[in-house]
Design a protein around this motif. Structure first.
Motif, PDB file in Angstrom:
ATOM      1  N   VAL A 177       0.804  -1.087   0.024  1.00 45.31           N
ATOM      2  CA  VAL A 177       0.207  -0.203  -0.064  1.00 45.31           C
ATOM      3  C   VAL A 177       0.884   1.292   0.025  1.00 45.31           C
ATOM      4  N   SER A 178       0.322   2.268   0.088  1.00 45.74           N
ATOM      5  CA  SER A 178       0.840   3.628  -0.129  1.00 45.74           C
ATOM      6  C   SER A 178       1.444   3.874   1.380  1.00 45.74           C
ATOM      7  N   LYS A 179       2.226   5.154   1.536  1.00 37.84           N
ATOM      8  CA  LYS A 179       2.867   5.432   2.597  1.00 37.84           C
ATOM      9  C   LYS A 179       1.664   5.999   3.396  1.00 37.84           C
ATOM     10  N   PHE A 180       1.800   5.692   4.716  1.00 37.38           N
ATOM     11  CA  PHE A 180       0.849   6.081   5.784  1.00 37.38           C
ATOM     12  C   PHE A 180       0.816   7.767   6.182  1.00 37.38           C
ATOM     13  N   SER A 181       0.084   8.402   6.244  1.00 36.71           N
ATOM     14  CA  SER A 181      -0.018   9.622   6.879  1.00 36.71           C
ATOM     15  C   SER A 181      -1.058   9.997   7.953  1.00 36.71           C
ATOM     16  N   ALA A 182      -0.620  10.157   9.050  1.00 38.94           N
ATOM     17  CA  ALA A 182      -1.941  10.451  10.143  1.00 38.94           C
ATOM     18  C   ALA A 182      -2.646  11.507  10.030  1.00 38.94           C
ATOM     19  N   GLU A 187     -10.087  13.267   4.966  1.00 41.48           N
ATOM     20  CA  GLU A 187     -10.269  13.003   3.778  1.00 41.48           C
ATOM     21  C   GLU A 187     -10.880  11.514   3.456  1.00 41.48           C
ATOM     22  N   LEU A 188     -10.198  10.412   4.136  1.00 41.86           N
ATOM     23  CA  LEU A 188     -10.422   9.035   3.988  1.00 41.86           C
ATOM     24  C   LEU A 188     -11.936   8.894   4.430  1.00 41.86           C
ATOM     25  N   LEU A 189     -12.345   9.306   5.505  1.00 40.78           N
ATOM     26  CA  LEU A 189     -13.685   9.380   6.236  1.00 40.78           C
ATOM     27  C   LEU A 189     -14.762   9.720   5.062  1.00 40.78           C
ATOM     28  N   LEU A 190     -14.363  10.861   4.455  1.00 41.81           N
ATOM     29  CA  LEU A 190     -15.410  11.503   3.496  1.00 41.81           C
ATOM     30  C   LEU A 190     -15.401  10.561   2.222  1.00 41.81           C
ATOM     31  N   GLN A 191     -14.359  10.121   1.764  1.00 39.88           N
ATOM     32  CA  GLN A 191     -14.254   9.195   0.650  1.00 39.88           C
ATOM     33  C   GLN A 191     -15.156   7.836   1.027  1.00 39.88           C
ATOM     34  N   LEU A 192     -14.916   7.255   2.142  1.00 41.21           N
ATOM     35  CA  LEU A 192     -15.684   6.025   2.520  1.00 41.21           C
ATOM     36  C   LEU A 192     -17.031   6.217   2.582  1.00 41.21           C
ATOM     37  N   LYS A 193     -17.460   7.257   3.299  1.00 36.85           N
ATOM     38  CA  LYS A 193     -18.951   7.588   3.440  1.00 36.85           C
ATOM     39  C   LYS A 193     -19.513   7.678   2.056  1.00 36.85           C
ATOM     40  N   LEU A 203     -16.594  -3.438  -0.794  1.00 39.70           N
ATOM     41  CA  LEU A 203     -15.523  -3.991  -0.264  1.00 39.70           C
ATOM     42  C   LEU A 203     -14.212  -3.651  -1.246  1.00 39.70           C
ATOM     43  N   ASN A 204     -14.352  -3.955  -2.570  1.00 44.89           N
ATOM     44  CA  ASN A 204     -13.184  -3.706  -3.501  1.00 44.89           C
ATOM     45  C   ASN A 204     -12.806  -1.981  -3.392  1.00 44.89           C
ATOM     46  N   LYS A 205     -13.914  -1.249  -3.313  1.00 44.50           N
ATOM     47  CA  LYS A 205     -13.570   0.312  -3.232  1.00 44.50           C
ATOM     48  C   LYS A 205     -12.984   0.719  -2.068  1.00 44.50           C
ATOM     49  N   THR A 206     -13.665  -0.041  -0.862  1.00 44.02           N
ATOM     50  CA  THR A 206     -12.913   0.329   0.324  1.00 44.02           C
ATOM     51  C   THR A 206     -11.670  -0.198   0.331  1.00 44.02           C
ATOM     52  N   LYS A 207     -11.135  -1.200   0.009  1.00 39.28           N
ATOM     53  CA  LYS A 207      -9.604  -1.590  -0.064  1.00 39.28           C
ATOM     54  C   LYS A 207      -8.865  -0.646  -0.547  1.00 39.28           C
ATOM     55  N   LYS A 208      -9.188   0.013  -1.987  1.00 36.92           N
ATOM     56  CA  LYS A 208      -8.427   0.732  -2.588  1.00 36.92           C
ATOM     57  C   LYS A 208      -8.372   2.154  -1.993  1.00 36.92           C
ATOM     58  N   ILE A 209      -9.423   2.422  -1.423  1.00 36.23           N
ATOM     59  CA  ILE A 209      -9.302   3.988  -0.681  1.00 36.23           C
ATOM     60  C   ILE A 209      -8.405   3.738   0.385  1.00 36.23           C
ATOM     61  N   LEU A 210      -8.599   2.813   1.303  1.00 41.07           N
ATOM     62  CA  LEU A 210      -7.681   2.490   2.326  1.00 41.07           C
ATOM     63  C   LEU A 210      -6.264   2.214   2.114  1.00 41.07           C
ATOM     64  N   ALA A 211      -5.967   1.660   0.836  1.00 39.54           N
ATOM     65  CA  ALA A 211      -4.544   1.496   0.524  1.00 39.54           C
ATOM     66  C   ALA A 211      -3.997   2.564   0.092  1.00 39.54           C
ATOM     67  N   ASP A 212      -4.619   3.591  -0.768  1.00 40.16           N
ATOM     68  CA  ASP A 212      -4.260   4.813  -1.157  1.00 40.16           C
ATOM     69  C   ASP A 212      -4.021   5.906  -0.065  1.00 40.16           C
ATOM     70  N   HIS A 213      -4.523   5.402   1.253  1.00 37.40           N
ATOM     71  CA  HIS A 213      -4.312   6.261   2.478  1.00 37.40           C
ATOM     72  C   HIS A 213      -2.847   5.244   3.076  1.00 37.40           C
ATOM     73  N   GLY A 214      -2.590   4.523   2.573  1.00 35.58           N
ATOM     74  CA  GLY A 214      -1.487   3.479   3.447  1.00 35.58           C
ATOM     75  C   GLY A 214      -1.896   2.718   4.594  1.00 35.58           C
ATOM     76  N   ILE A 215      -3.210   2.145   4.497  1.00 35.13           N
ATOM     77  CA  ILE A 215      -3.537   1.066   5.203  1.00 35.13           C
ATOM     78  C   ILE A 215      -4.105   0.020   4.656  1.00 35.13           C
ATOM     79  N   LYS A 216      -3.654  -0.981   5.219  1.00 35.23           N
ATOM     80  CA  LYS A 216      -3.846  -2.252   4.598  1.00 35.23           C
ATOM     81  C   LYS A 216      -5.302  -2.754   4.969  1.00 35.23           C
ATOM     82  N   PHE A 217      -5.884  -3.539   4.175  1.00 36.70           N
ATOM     83  CA  PHE A 217      -7.214  -3.952   4.488  1.00 36.70           C
ATOM     84  C   PHE A 217      -7.491  -5.529   3.694  1.00 36.70           C
TER      85      PHE A 217
END
Length: 360
Positions: A177-182, A187-193, A203-217
């Motif tokens: 995944v991408s580098k994580f930033s705290a 921005e992440l919450l807005l995209q997920l909502k 599920l696939n969209k959630t995984k991609k969004i999280l990966a782009d924000h550096g979170i493995k899912f």
């Protein structure tokens, strides 16, 4: 007779010298080829039953003694052989796992079908992140379940919880995944909502969004007696969220996901919690878990919006829920899920939304 670890040929040579017999004389005396006696004396051939009986007939030792000496020597040689010793070590370790129920093999096999026999024990050690059997036992015994929330309704089995957890960590470690930033929480919450609102390929969209924000899912099913819905932890330099989809409902998934996101941004980013595993089940028993529940509740539906909704309505039929959900771009199933949680009498009422409450 000689020491038990000696080849029978050494004892035979000693007895021949005592009797004043040459190799050819002994071979002629017991009716065997000279080459056979020569090979036995050199230790390159074993003492077999026929030779042992022939020696006994010639009053050169007892057949049982010769065969016992050969058996003891063969066992000693096998144990000293590195390959054989390693194979026996794997067999002992595999049987220990089965006999002492250290690892739920059926669960492991489900995810790693290549694990079928003692030869595959190193793969189990690899999954558990240990070097040997002793370390495996220690890891299972001392595995930290500090934030594992027990359920009063279900009896958990620790070895199953540990197995699910280590497989989650093992699989998460392989994710890229991408580098994580705290700093990207909002921005992440807005995209997920937005994804949860539309609920299409969620599920696939959630995984991609999280990966782009550096979170493995990832989604990982669980063995029996493992009452856990998810887990968040650090995997290398990245946070990871693993969910079981115990309930395949949209409202449950959304709440569990946002619960874990709280752990990611509010807890795992702090040094004191970096080595922790945050497990989620159906109970909130400590401050951090309650904080994560509150975070999920208020980020899925804004607190002020929810209070206005409650104030403006006396009942919460499907039409009322849909109107509020459409106006605020929230999936109606998520709204009804919260209604049912806060007003349990609505849980068993007939609702068209029940048929829609699934992951799209």
């Amino acid at each position: 007779m000689a020491l038990k670890h000696s080849h029978p040929g050494k004892e035979l040579l000693k007895m021949m010298k005592d009797a004043g017999l040459t190799q050819r004389e002994l071979a002629s005396k017991i009716g065997v080829a000279h080459s056979l006696i020569h090979s036995i004396l050199k230790g390159s051939r074993p003492m077999n039953v026929n030779t042992a009986l022939a020696l006994e007939s010639a009053n050169i030792g007892k057949a049982n003694d010769w065969m016992n000496l050969q058996t003891q020597f063969s066992l000693y040689s096998a144990k000293a052989d590195g390959a054989i010793s390693r194979k026996n070590e794997l067999i002992r370790g595999w049987n220990q796992i089965l006999d002492e129920d250290l690892v739920p093999i059926s669960f492991i096999k489900k995810h790693y079908p290549e694990i079928n026999s003692p030869e595959d024990l190193p793969k189990i050690h690899d999954i558990y992140g240990v070097e040997n059997q002793k370390d495996l036992i220690t890891k299972i015994d001392k595995f930290p379940l500090r934030f594992f929330r027990k359920s009063s309704k279900f009896q958990e089995k620790k070895v199953n919880v540990v197995a699910w957890s280590v497989v989650a960590e093992y699989e998460a470690f392989k994710a890229d995944v991408s580098k994580f930033s705290a700093t990207t929480e909002s921005e992440l919450l807005l995209q997920l909502k937005k994804v949860l609102h539309k609920n299409k390929n969620t599920l696939n969209k959630t995984k991609k969004i999280l990966a782009d924000h550096g979170i493995k899912f990832l989604i990982l099913d669980r063995p029996s007696k493992t009452p856990v819905e998810g887990k968040s932890f650090m995997s290398g330099n990245n946070p990871a969220i693993v969910m079981t989809l115990k309930y395949k409902r949209l409202d449950n998934f959304a709440f569990g996901l946002f619960h874990e996101i709280c752990h990611v941004y509010r807890h795992l980013t702090k040094d004191r919690y970096r080595d922790y595993n945050f497990y989620s089940s159906n109970l909130s028993e400590n401050k951090l878990e309650k904080e994560a529940d509150s975070f999920a509740t208020n980020n899925l539906i804004d607190k002020d919006l929810w209070l206005d909704f409650l104030y403006e309505n006396e009942t919460f039929e499907d039409s009322v829920i849909r109107e509020f959900a459409d106006k605020n771009k929230i999936n109606a199933c998520i709204v009804r899920g919260r209604v049912c949680y806060e007003f349990p009498q609505y849980y068993r009422k007939r609702s068209e939304l029940n048929a829609e409450n699934f992951l799209g």
